[in-house]
Design a protein around this motif. Structure first.
Motif, PDB file in Angstrom:
ATOM      1  N   ILE A  50       9.525 -20.780 -10.584  1.00 17.87           N
ATOM      2  CA  ILE A  50       8.559 -21.116  -9.534  1.00 17.87           C
ATOM      3  C   ILE A  50       8.182 -19.807  -8.858  1.00 17.87           C
ATOM      4  O   ILE A  50       9.046 -19.052  -8.420  1.00 17.87           O
ATOM      5  N   LYS A  51       6.890 -19.544  -8.773  1.00 14.72           N
ATOM      6  CA  LYS A  51       6.420 -18.280  -8.222  1.00 14.72           C
ATOM      7  C   LYS A  51       5.888 -18.463  -6.811  1.00 14.72           C
ATOM      8  O   LYS A  51       5.039 -19.317  -6.578  1.00 14.72           O
ATOM      9  N   LEU A  52       6.379 -17.663  -5.881  1.00 17.14           N
ATOM     10  CA  LEU A  52       5.871 -17.617  -4.518  1.00 17.14           C
ATOM     11  C   LEU A  52       4.794 -16.542  -4.491  1.00 17.14           C
ATOM     12  O   LEU A  52       5.082 -15.364  -4.675  1.00 17.14           O
ATOM     13  N   VAL A  53       3.554 -16.962  -4.277  1.00 18.91           N
ATOM     14  CA  VAL A  53       2.407 -16.069  -4.356  1.00 18.91           C
ATOM     15  C   VAL A  53       1.808 -15.883  -2.970  1.00 18.91           C
ATOM     16  O   VAL A  53       1.612 -16.855  -2.234  1.00 18.91           O
ATOM     17  N   VAL A  54       1.536 -14.614  -2.628  1.00 22.08           N
ATOM     18  CA  VAL A  54       0.897 -14.279  -1.351  1.00 22.08           C
ATOM     19  C   VAL A  54      -0.293 -13.368  -1.623  1.00 22.08           C
ATOM     20  O   VAL A  54      -0.394 -12.744  -2.679  1.00 22.08           O
ATOM     21  N   SER A  55      -1.171 -13.275  -0.640  1.00 25.32           N
ATOM     22  CA  SER A  55      -2.296 -12.359  -0.715  1.00 25.32           C
ATOM     23  C   SER A  55      -1.774 -10.930  -0.743  1.00 25.32           C
ATOM     24  O   SER A  55      -0.782 -10.603  -0.079  1.00 25.32           O
ATOM     25  N   ALA A  56      -2.421 -10.064  -1.495  1.00 23.60           N
ATOM     26  CA  ALA A  56      -2.006  -8.662  -1.565  1.00 23.60           C
ATOM     27  C   ALA A  56      -2.057  -8.017  -0.181  1.00 23.60           C
ATOM     28  O   ALA A  56      -1.251  -7.131   0.126  1.00 23.60           O
ATOM     29  N   ASN A  57      -2.973  -8.472   0.670  1.00 26.00           N
ATOM     30  CA  ASN A  57      -3.084  -7.923   2.030  1.00 26.00           C
ATOM     31  C   ASN A  57      -1.886  -8.298   2.895  1.00 26.00           C
ATOM     32  O   ASN A  57      -1.542  -7.563   3.823  1.00 26.00           O
ATOM     33  N   ASP A  58      -1.268  -9.455   2.626  1.00 29.04           N
ATOM     34  CA  ASP A  58      -0.133  -9.935   3.417  1.00 29.04           C
ATOM     35  C   ASP A  58       1.217  -9.621   2.777  1.00 29.04           C
ATOM     36  O   ASP A  58       2.258 -10.018   3.300  1.00 29.04           O
ATOM     37  N   ALA A  59       1.218  -8.918   1.652  1.00 30.17           N
ATOM     38  CA  ALA A  59       2.453  -8.714   0.883  1.00 30.17           C
ATOM     39  C   ALA A  59       3.519  -7.984   1.685  1.00 30.17           C
ATOM     40  O   ALA A  59       4.690  -8.375   1.661  1.00 30.17           O
ATOM     41  N   GLN A  60       3.152  -6.938   2.405  1.00 29.70           N
ATOM     42  CA  GLN A  60       4.140  -6.158   3.156  1.00 29.70           C
ATOM     43  C   GLN A  60       4.754  -6.983   4.286  1.00 29.70           C
ATOM     44  O   GLN A  60       5.966  -6.977   4.485  1.00 29.70           O
ATOM     45  N   ILE A  61       3.913  -7.715   5.008  1.00 25.40           N
ATOM     46  CA  ILE A  61       4.410  -8.558   6.104  1.00 25.40           C
ATOM     47  C   ILE A  61       5.303  -9.660   5.545  1.00 25.40           C
ATOM     48  O   ILE A  61       6.369  -9.946   6.088  1.00 25.40           O
ATOM     49  N   ALA A  62       4.874 -10.269   4.441  1.00 19.04           N
ATOM     50  CA  ALA A  62       5.652 -11.344   3.825  1.00 19.04           C
ATOM     51  C   ALA A  62       6.996 -10.822   3.338  1.00 19.04           C
ATOM     52  O   ALA A  62       8.023 -11.488   3.500  1.00 19.04           O
ATOM     53  N   ALA A  63       7.028  -9.633   2.755  1.00 18.27           N
ATOM     54  CA  ALA A  63       8.282  -9.051   2.278  1.00 18.27           C
ATOM     55  C   ALA A  63       9.228  -8.783   3.449  1.00 18.27           C
ATOM     56  O   ALA A  63      10.440  -9.001   3.338  1.00 18.27           O
ATOM     57  N   THR A  64       8.690  -8.356   4.580  1.00 16.05           N
ATOM     58  CA  THR A  64       9.505  -8.105   5.769  1.00 16.05           C
ATOM     59  C   THR A  64      10.102  -9.402   6.307  1.00 16.05           C
ATOM     60  O   THR A  64      11.292  -9.467   6.629  1.00 16.05           O
ATOM     61  N   VAL A  65       9.285 -10.461   6.379  1.00 15.80           N
ATOM     62  CA  VAL A  65       9.772 -11.766   6.850  1.00 15.80           C
ATOM     63  C   VAL A  65      10.827 -12.302   5.890  1.00 15.80           C
ATOM     64  O   VAL A  65      11.864 -12.823   6.327  1.00 15.80           O
ATOM     65  N   LEU A  66      10.595 -12.154   4.603  1.00 16.86           N
ATOM     66  CA  LEU A  66      11.551 -12.620   3.598  1.00 16.86           C
ATOM     67  C   LEU A  66      12.876 -11.865   3.718  1.00 16.86           C
ATOM     68  O   LEU A  66      13.954 -12.477   3.693  1.00 16.86           O
TER      69      LEU A  66
END
Length: 138
Positions: A50-66
């Motif tokens: 199962i792939k969790l997909v995010v916008s490339a623009n939000d990738a850094q913020i999403a990685a930090t939250v994760l």
């Protein structure tokens, strides 16, 4: 919109927990292949889980939250043996039937059913269930 796969999962419980955490942080994200893996878990490895997909623009913020969520998760429960906060869910191959293991190895299709266990990365403690946090008992 360009997207990237932030993380992959082999079960929908964990995938949906992380998805909800990211959505609560205001990050637009989606799960791909969730239904396929849920219905046919044996093909999870073939399609990449199962792939969790995010916008490339939000990738850094999403990685930090994760990363923050995973750190909080690891700090939530200490190891009952050594007290370290390094318990992870790992896959451990288990051979219950040695005849089957020998025959599958002989025919070059070594297929041993894996078992998921919680393991302390510090002392090696293993458990089938996540150890409980007994801070309230002290």
């Amino acid at each position: 919109m360009e997207t990237i796969t932030l993380k992959t999962f082999d079960n929908y419980f964990t995938a949906n927990i992380i998805l909800t955490k990211l959505q609560d942080a205001g990050i637009e994200c989606y799960l791909f292949d969730e239904n396929t893996v849920t219905i046919g878990p044996l093909i999870s490895g073939a399609i990449g889980g199962i792939k969790l997909v995010v916008s490339a623009n939000d990738a850094q913020i999403a990685a930090t939250v994760l990363q923050q969520f995973e750190t909080e998760y690891l700090n939530a429960v200490p190891c009952p043996k050594c007290g370290a906060h390094e318990i992870l869910l790992v896959v451990k191959p288990v051979t219950r039937n040695y005849l089957t293991a020998i025959l599958t190895w002989f025919f070059s299709s070594y297929a041993v059913a894996p078992e998921k266990i919680y393991q302390c990365q510090h002392c090696g403690y293993e458990s089938l269930d996540m150890p409980l946090n007994n801070k309230e008992d002290n």
